[in-house]
Design an enzyme around this catalytic site. Sequence first.
Site, short mmCIF file in Angstrom:
data_model
loop_
_atom_site.label_atom_id
_atom_site.label_comp_id
_atom_site.label_asym_id
_atom_site.label_seq_id
_atom_site.Cartn_x
_atom_site.Cartn_y
_atom_site.Cartn_z
N GLN A 194 59.28 41.34 47.26
CA GLN A 194 57.95 41.79 46.84
C GLN A 194 57.99 43.00 45.91
O GLN A 194 57.01 43.29 45.23
CB GLN A 194 57.10 42.09 48.07
CG GLN A 194 56.80 40.84 48.88
CD GLN A 194 56.00 41.13 50.15
OE1 GLN A 194 56.59 41.37 51.20
NE2 GLN A 194 54.69 41.11 50.07
N HIS A 246 63.67 38.68 55.03
CA HIS A 246 62.21 38.82 54.95
C HIS A 246 61.65 37.67 54.10
O HIS A 246 61.49 37.80 52.89
CB HIS A 246 61.84 40.17 54.37
CG HIS A 246 60.38 40.54 54.54
ND1 HIS A 246 59.96 41.73 55.09
CD2 HIS A 246 59.24 39.87 54.25
CE1 HIS A 246 58.64 41.77 55.12
NE2 HIS A 246 58.17 40.64 54.61
N ASN A 271 62.18 38.81 59.67
CA ASN A 271 60.79 39.23 59.61
C ASN A 271 59.85 38.06 59.87
O ASN A 271 59.96 37.03 59.20
CB ASN A 271 60.48 39.80 58.22
CG ASN A 271 59.02 40.22 58.09
OD1 ASN A 271 58.61 41.23 58.65
ND2 ASN A 271 58.22 39.43 57.37
N GLU A 272 58.95 38.26 60.81
CA GLU A 272 57.90 37.29 61.10
C GLU A 272 58.41 35.85 61.17
O GLU A 272 58.02 35.01 60.34
CB GLU A 272 56.74 37.40 60.09
CG GLU A 272 55.99 38.72 60.20
CD GLU A 272 54.70 38.76 59.41
OE1 GLU A 272 54.43 37.82 58.64
OE2 GLU A 272 53.94 39.74 59.58
#
Length: 406
Positions: free
Chosen positions: A19, A111, A154-155
């Site tokens: 990101q 991620h 992540n998640e």
Amino acid sequence: MSTSFPADFLWGASTAPHQIEGNNVASDFWANEGRMPGMERSGDACDSYHRYEEDMRLLADNGFNSYRFGIEWARIEPVEGHFSNAELAHYRRMIEAAQRLGLEPVVTLQHFTVPAWFAAKGGWTADDAVEAFSRFVERACTILDGVRWVVTINEPNMLAMMATMALRMQQKVADEWQSPTLDAGAEEKKGRPAVLPEPSPEVGRRLIAAHHAARDIVRAQTQAKVGWTVANGALEARPGSEDVLTRVRQVREDMYLDAAREDDFIGVQSYSTQLVGPDGVEPTPAHPDNTLVGTAYRPDALAMAVRHTAEVTGGIPIMVTENGIATSDDARRIAYTTGALEGLAAAIADGVDVRGYLHWSLLDNYEWGHWEPTFGLVAVDRETFERTPKPSLGWLGGVAKDNGLQ
Ligand code: BGC
């Protein structure tokens, strides 16, 4: 309301490599960008790959004591079996820069993005997915000396949902890209279908196996506390839909929280709440207070998420690894975060073991297909990459310095 937080509490902000870094060209996400109508490209992103030290300084100079960032598997292993020592050295420099600046690094190993070669082999559903990830984690551990907090994945619950979406894209069931982090209700308003699927339990079980394998490696090779971070929807049942809530929570969140019971900590990631009715999770209705990703304005979501996580995980230490708001109005970001921290302080006062608060996000960044939703404490000019701190950066840094709200 004045609040105080435990001694040694971590105060920081979170980011993810794809990101903010820019030009993550060997990743699966990069390959998908531009393929789907309606999806924007990440491009140079915030050029944090080169400007990470400037970014860390913004945190350190404003009073924070922690920074969560990720290392990018697709850069470290751009071709299967070829590990780049230069990229490992790059991430080692990032860890050392954070430590030098007095920022406790919280390092995420994965991620959302994976190398394109891994995705091409079937991604997390491939037979050797856990082995491939484990090989990467072993290499990653060689640069983690002195790191005290490591997030494996992540998640995973969002990731399992994204795997289902990726399959739909391949099968061309979806005709337009839908960002996984945009509320389905917001998409409907734009005339797009509300297609966010439930995470596939099969992919979920594979991710749990990958997490446990990675956890063992991190424990064997480093001194770090190891855990993973789970997206928490702070779901609430409509009267009469309590059983539906239990089922929906199990497949969306609780199986991932259960799998963390033997971890050293659990990361809580919370932004808003959603209602569960007879047919499951309901899209958020349009409302002038909704955020730029279509979610409801609910500062109380964080406390709900933290309390639920403590119950399901049996009380292992909690780190808030993400909490924030997509808004173009920074005063609203401060108001939201104030509410979230008041709720967090109340949960701590009730005995929940919380070790830190890492705000999402440091920078306005690439929101998985879209640039419009701005979550940052710092604005970024995408042509010049100039960073402009928003008032919220100094404000939250002040909370960090005081270790509480005044
Ligand atoms: C993710 C971030 C994302 C954020 C805001 C989380 O789902 O971990 O990558 O940008 O929420 O939507």
